[in-house]
Structure formats: structure tokens, C-alpha cells
Design an enzyme around this catalytic site. Structure first.
Site, PDB file in Angstrom:
ATOM      1  N   GLY A   7       0.748  -1.284   0.250  1.00 24.36           N
ATOM      2  CA  GLY A   7       0.068  -0.110  -0.183  1.00 24.36           C
ATOM      3  C   GLY A   7       0.812   1.171   0.130  1.00 24.36           C
ATOM      4  N   GLY A  11      -1.788   7.681   0.357  1.00 25.33           N
ATOM      5  CA  GLY A  11      -1.889   8.127   1.992  1.00 25.33           C
ATOM      6  C   GLY A  11      -0.748   7.758   2.692  1.00 25.33           C
ATOM      7  N   ILE A  12      -0.784   7.027   3.874  1.00 27.14           N
ATOM      8  CA  ILE A  12      -0.176   6.830   4.975  1.00 27.14           C
ATOM      9  C   ILE A  12       1.054   5.961   4.237  1.00 27.14           C
ATOM     10  CG2 ILE A  12       0.258   5.492   6.846  1.00 27.14           C
ATOM     11  CD1 ILE A  12      -2.775   5.998   7.461  1.00 27.14           C
ATOM     12  N   GLY A  13       1.016   5.136   3.540  1.00 26.05           N
ATOM     13  CA  GLY A  13       2.052   4.084   3.083  1.00 26.05           C
ATOM     14  C   GLY A  13       2.988   4.868   2.002  1.00 26.05           C
ATOM     15  N   SER A 135      -6.189  -0.307  13.542  1.00 27.69           N
ATOM     16  CA  SER A 135      -6.997   0.852  13.709  1.00 27.69           C
ATOM     17  C   SER A 135      -7.694   0.741  15.152  1.00 27.69           C
ATOM     18  CB  SER A 135      -7.966   1.010  12.509  1.00 27.69           C
ATOM     19  OG  SER A 135      -9.082   1.936  12.817  1.00 27.69           O
ATOM     20  N   TYR A 161     -14.989  -4.068   8.697  1.00 27.23           N
ATOM     21  CA  TYR A 161     -13.593  -3.278   8.785  1.00 27.23           C
ATOM     22  C   TYR A 161     -13.078  -3.443  10.068  1.00 27.23           C
ATOM     23  CZ  TYR A 161     -10.356   0.361   8.634  1.00 27.23           C
ATOM     24  OH  TYR A 161      -8.917   1.181   8.876  1.00 27.23           O
TER      25      TYR A 161
HETATM   26  N1  LIG Z   1      -7.042   7.018   6.951  1.00 31.78           N
HETATM   27  C1  LIG Z   1      -7.475   6.729   8.420  1.00 31.78           C
HETATM   28  O1  LIG Z   1      -7.728   7.454   8.854  1.00 31.78           O
HETATM   29  C2  LIG Z   1      -7.041   5.370   8.900  1.00 31.78           C
HETATM   30  C3  LIG Z   1      -7.354   5.277  10.197  1.00 31.78           C
HETATM   31  C4  LIG Z   1      -6.902   3.819  10.663  1.00 31.78           C
HETATM   32  C5  LIG Z   1      -6.119   2.959   9.935  1.00 31.78           C
HETATM   33  N2  LIG Z   1      -5.820   3.128   8.572  1.00 31.78           N
HETATM   34  C6  LIG Z   1      -5.182   2.075   7.935  1.00 31.78           C
HETATM   35  O2  LIG Z   1      -4.103   2.734   7.438  1.00 31.78           O
HETATM   36  C7  LIG Z   1      -3.703   1.999   6.026  1.00 31.78           C
HETATM   37  C8  LIG Z   1      -3.475   2.912   4.988  1.00 31.78           C
HETATM   38  O3  LIG Z   1      -4.787   3.402   4.602  1.00 31.78           O
HETATM   39  P1  LIG Z   1      -4.686   4.906   4.003  1.00 31.78           P
HETATM   40  O4  LIG Z   1      -5.478   5.801   5.013  1.00 31.78           O
HETATM   41  O5  LIG Z   1      -3.081   5.576   3.807  1.00 31.78           O
HETATM   42  O6  LIG Z   1      -5.744   4.679   2.788  1.00 31.78           O
HETATM   43  P2  LIG Z   1      -5.305   4.752   1.088  1.00 31.78           P
HETATM   44  O7  LIG Z   1      -4.948   6.404   0.946  1.00 31.78           O
HETATM   45  O8  LIG Z   1      -6.550   4.574   0.746  1.00 31.78           O
HETATM   46  O9  LIG Z   1      -4.296   3.854   0.936  1.00 31.78           O
HETATM   47  C9  LIG Z   1      -4.450   2.498   0.713  1.00 31.78           C
HETATM   48  C10 LIG Z   1      -3.369   1.948   0.146  1.00 31.78           C
HETATM   49  O10 LIG Z   1      -3.704   0.315   0.082  1.00 31.78           O
HETATM   50  C11 LIG Z   1      -3.606  -0.001  -1.079  1.00 31.78           C
HETATM   51  N3  LIG Z   1      -4.379  -1.257  -1.367  1.00 31.78           N
HETATM   52  C12 LIG Z   1      -5.921  -1.232  -1.092  1.00 31.78           C
HETATM   53  N4  LIG Z   1      -6.313  -2.259  -1.596  1.00 31.78           N
HETATM   54  C13 LIG Z   1      -5.168  -3.102  -1.952  1.00 31.78           C
HETATM   55  C14 LIG Z   1      -5.085  -4.452  -2.608  1.00 31.78           C
HETATM   56  N5  LIG Z   1      -6.257  -5.148  -2.934  1.00 31.78           N
HETATM   57  N6  LIG Z   1      -4.080  -4.890  -2.933  1.00 31.78           N
HETATM   58  C15 LIG Z   1      -2.914  -4.101  -2.812  1.00 31.78           C
HETATM   59  N7  LIG Z   1      -2.974  -2.881  -2.350  1.00 31.78           N
HETATM   60  C16 LIG Z   1      -3.964  -2.477  -1.820  1.00 31.78           C
HETATM   61  C17 LIG Z   1      -4.027   0.923  -2.053  1.00 31.78           C
HETATM   62  O11 LIG Z   1      -3.516   0.841  -3.411  1.00 31.78           O
HETATM   63  P3  LIG Z   1      -3.949   1.986  -4.672  1.00 31.78           P
HETATM   64  O12 LIG Z   1      -3.307   2.964  -4.406  1.00 31.78           O
HETATM   65  O13 LIG Z   1      -3.849   0.916  -5.847  1.00 31.78           O
HETATM   66  O14 LIG Z   1      -5.549   2.041  -4.324  1.00 31.78           O
HETATM   67  C18 LIG Z   1      -3.199   2.207  -1.312  1.00 31.78           C
HETATM   68  O15 LIG Z   1      -1.939   2.020  -1.524  1.00 31.78           O
HETATM   69  C19 LIG Z   1      -4.810   0.871   5.919  1.00 31.78           C
HETATM   70  O16 LIG Z   1      -4.462  -0.448   6.291  1.00 31.78           O
HETATM   71  C20 LIG Z   1      -6.126   1.600   6.735  1.00 31.78           C
HETATM   72  O17 LIG Z   1      -7.016   0.674   7.125  1.00 31.78           O
HETATM   73  C21 LIG Z   1      -6.375   4.434   8.084  1.00 31.78           C
END
Ligand SMILES: NC(=O)c1ccc[n+]([C@@H]2O[C@H](COP(=O)([O-])OP(=O)(O)OC[C@H]3O[C@@H](n4cnc5c(N)ncnc54)[C@H](OP(=O)(O)O)[C@@H]3O)[C@@H](O)[C@H]2O)c1
Length: 277
Positions: A7, A11-13, A135, A161
Site C-alpha cells: 500500500g 496516503g500513509i503508505g 486501527s 472493517y
Molecule cells: N486513514 C485513516 O484514518 C486510517 C485510520 C486507521 C487505520 N488506517 C489504515 O491505514 C492503512 C493505509 O490506509 P490509508 O489511510 O493510507 O488509505 P489509502 O490512501 O486508501 O491507501 C490504501 C493503500 O492500500 C492499497 N490497497 C488497497 N487495496 C489493495 C489491494 N487489494 N492490493 C494491494 N494494495 C491495496 C492502495 O492501493 P491503490 O493506490 O492501488 O488503491 C493504497 O496504496 C490501511 O490499512 C487503513 O486501514 C487508516
């Protein structure tokens, strides 16, 4: 030092990847979107670009998870840090081609399988770490191990989730328990409520509150801090398997500490993934 991160394309990644690149000699960018991955690689300095290899992996397609691990194994005999960061919340019930509910596959099963196949490389490192992005939503979990793919009960986007984010913590604890003596460290974390692509496609009550909270959300730079801290810092071995928030260990829900739950999750994950293990 060698790093693999899932990921990293958003975002975070994306922030964690960019900020950690200078600290590692080789990085495996495990992602499903090659053009996004290439753009990210091109944003690095020419020197850092040379360290990065794109590895195709859709975490909801288990054949690609196995081939991603195989590609990494062909390129290195050691892996020091694995960051299982990818994930998301899904509005509707969707079943993957392998027969798994989408959020279970994307947030837990894909990472369980990837970690399993990368374990020999991790255990070859002098101080291996697995970091799982969970989370605070895990506190709302209500797990039914007899119906992990929602074949019988009604699908709830937020509940599914919450369950898989609980699984991230249970999996972390199991990793530390099963492989801690071999040197493996595993940590789970909550990044904060972060303004990323996460949750953008949700509607209903969760979508309403998510959009409402947008002005109060932290940036991806802030949200990546705990991941970066855990990747870079030598953590006391007594904290192996812990859940972190704001770069500090915090107590997760009582279910997240349940040995019965984590042993059951491990067993069910092995049953579901038998074909690919
Ligand atoms: N944002 C928040 O407030 C929050 C809070 C708590 C926990 N989290 C956790 O933080 C982590 C990162 O989330 P984020 O907030 O940075 O969200 P994000 O911006 O939506 O990023 C999600 C990342 O996961 C990748 N991904 C999703 N489905 C996938 C799949 N089937 N195979 C491979 N890669 C996949 C996406 O790839 P693409 O670019 O190809 O879509 C993207 O790189 C997640 O585990 C989320 O549950 C987030």
C-alpha cells in the site's frame, strides 16, 4: 537493511515509503497499480530510485500474493522489515475470485499469506520486524469465526472493517508469540484519523460521519509517524507484539489480547488459505 511495504501508492503508505527510503539499502514496493508505483519511484532522488523494485501484488488475489513473495525471494535472501500497510473499507459486500469477502482479503488474508511466504527471509535477518497497520476501529469488532465471508449474516461495511483491524492485532501478537524466540518482532499500530483516500467511497452513516470529520483529520505526514517510528527504532523486546498509537504502546481491546481469539484466527486463516500456503 531491506524493506518491503504494501500500500505504498497512496496516503500513509506513500509517506512512510518516501521517508523510509533513505534509511534502507533496498526497498520492495508491493503494489497493485504499476503506474502509480512508477510515479512514486520517479519522485525520489536518482540515488534512492536505484534502491527500489516494484513488485506486483493484489492482496485480494492470492495467486499474485504468492508470486509477489516469490519475486522478492528471487531478489534477496534477507528481509529486515515488512510493513503490512495496505487496506481499506468496502461499502458493499464483494466476494473475491478466490471466494473471500473483500475487506477480509485486502486487510488480513493477503497480508497473512505474504508474511507467511516472506518469513524465511525475515528470519534470516539479525533483527526482523513486521509492522501491521491496524486501527482504533478494532474496538468495535464483533467476530463470527463461523461466517468470516458473510455467507449467512447481513454484511456491514464498518463491522467487517472493525473485525479485520482486530485481526491485524491478533495476527501481530501471534507472530511475536510463534517467532519471537527466533528473533522476530511484530507490532501493530493505529495511525490516527488521517485524510487519505481511505473511506472516500463509503456512504451511509459511516460515510456521513467520515465526511463530516474531514476538517479535523490529520495529514498523511502525521499519520505515517508511528509506522516510521516502528520501522526505524529498536523497540524493547518486552514490547514485542504490542499495539502502538502516537509512537507509544497502548492497551488494545480485551479481545485483541485474547489467546483463544488469536489461535482461532491463525487456524481459520490457514484453513482458508490452505491452497496457497
Ligand atoms: N486513514 C485513516 O484514518 C486510517 C485510520 C486507521 C487505520 N488506517 C489504515 O491505514 C492503512 C493505509 O490506509 P490509508 O489511510 O493510507 O488509505 P489509502 O490512501 O486508501 O491507501 C490504501 C493503500 O492500500 C492499497 N490497497 C488497497 N487495496 C489493495 C489491494 N487489494 N492490493 C494491494 N494494495 C491495496 C492502495 O492501493 P491503490 O493506490 O492501488 O488503491 C493504497 O496504496 C490501511 O490499512 C487503513 O486501514 C487508516
Amino acid at each position: 537493511m531491506k524493506l518491503a511495504i504494501t500500500g505504498p501508492t497512496s496516503g500513509i503508505g506513500a509517506v512512510a515509503f518516501s521517508q523510509l527510503t533513505p534509511y534502507f539499502d533496498e526497498i520492495f514496493l508491493v503494489a497493485r497499480n504499476e503506474s502509480k508505483a512508477n510515479k512514486l519511484i520517479q519522485s525520489l532522488s536518482p540515488n534512492d530510485q536505484k534502491k527500489v523494485t516494484f513488485i506486483y501484488c493484489d492482496l485480494t488475489d492470492m495467486d499474485t500474493v504468492v508470486s509477489a513473495a516469490k519475486s522478492i525471494k528471487e531478489k534477496t535472501a534477507i528481509l529486515d522489515v515488512l510493513i503490512n500497510n495496505a487496506g481499506g473499507i468496502f461499502q458493499n459486500k464483494e466476494i473475491t475470485k478466490d471466494g473471500f469477502e473483500m475487506s477480509l482479503a485486502a486487510n488480513h488474508l493477503g497480508h497473512f499469506l505474504l508474511t507467511h511466504h516472506l518469513l524465511p527471509l525475515l528470519l534470516a535477518s539479525p533483527s526482523p520486524k513486521v509492522i501491521n497497520v491496524s486501527s482504533e476501529a478494532h474496538r468495535a469488532a464483533k467476530v463470527d469465526f463461523n461466517d468470516l465471508n458473510y455467507e449467512h449474516k447481513k454484511f456491514s461495511s464498518f463491522l467487517s472493517y472493525a473485525n479485520v483491524k482486530l485481526f491485524n492485532i491478533l495476527f501481530t501478537k501471534s507472530l511475536s508469540e510463534k517467532f519471537g524466540e527466533k528473533g522476530l518482532r511484530a507490532f501493530a499500530l493505529h495511525p490516527g484519523v488521517v485524510k487519505t483516500n481511505f473511506g472516500n467511497e463509503t456512504s451511509g452513516l459511516f460515510g456521513f460521519f467520515w465526511k463530516l470529520s474531514a476538517p479535523f483529520m490529520i495529514t498523511a505526514e502525521e499519520g505515517a509517524k508511528t509506522t516510521i517510528y516502528l520501522a526505524k527504532t529498536k523497540i524493547d523486546s518486552l514490547k514485542n507484539g504490542y499495539y502502538f498509537k502516537k509512537s507509544r504502546p497502548v492497551k488494545p481491546s480485551s479481545e485483541a489480547n485474547s489467546k483463544k481469539m488469536r489461535d482461532r484466527l491463525w487456524k481459520e486463516s490457514e484453513i482458508l488459505l490452505k491452497k496457497w500456503l
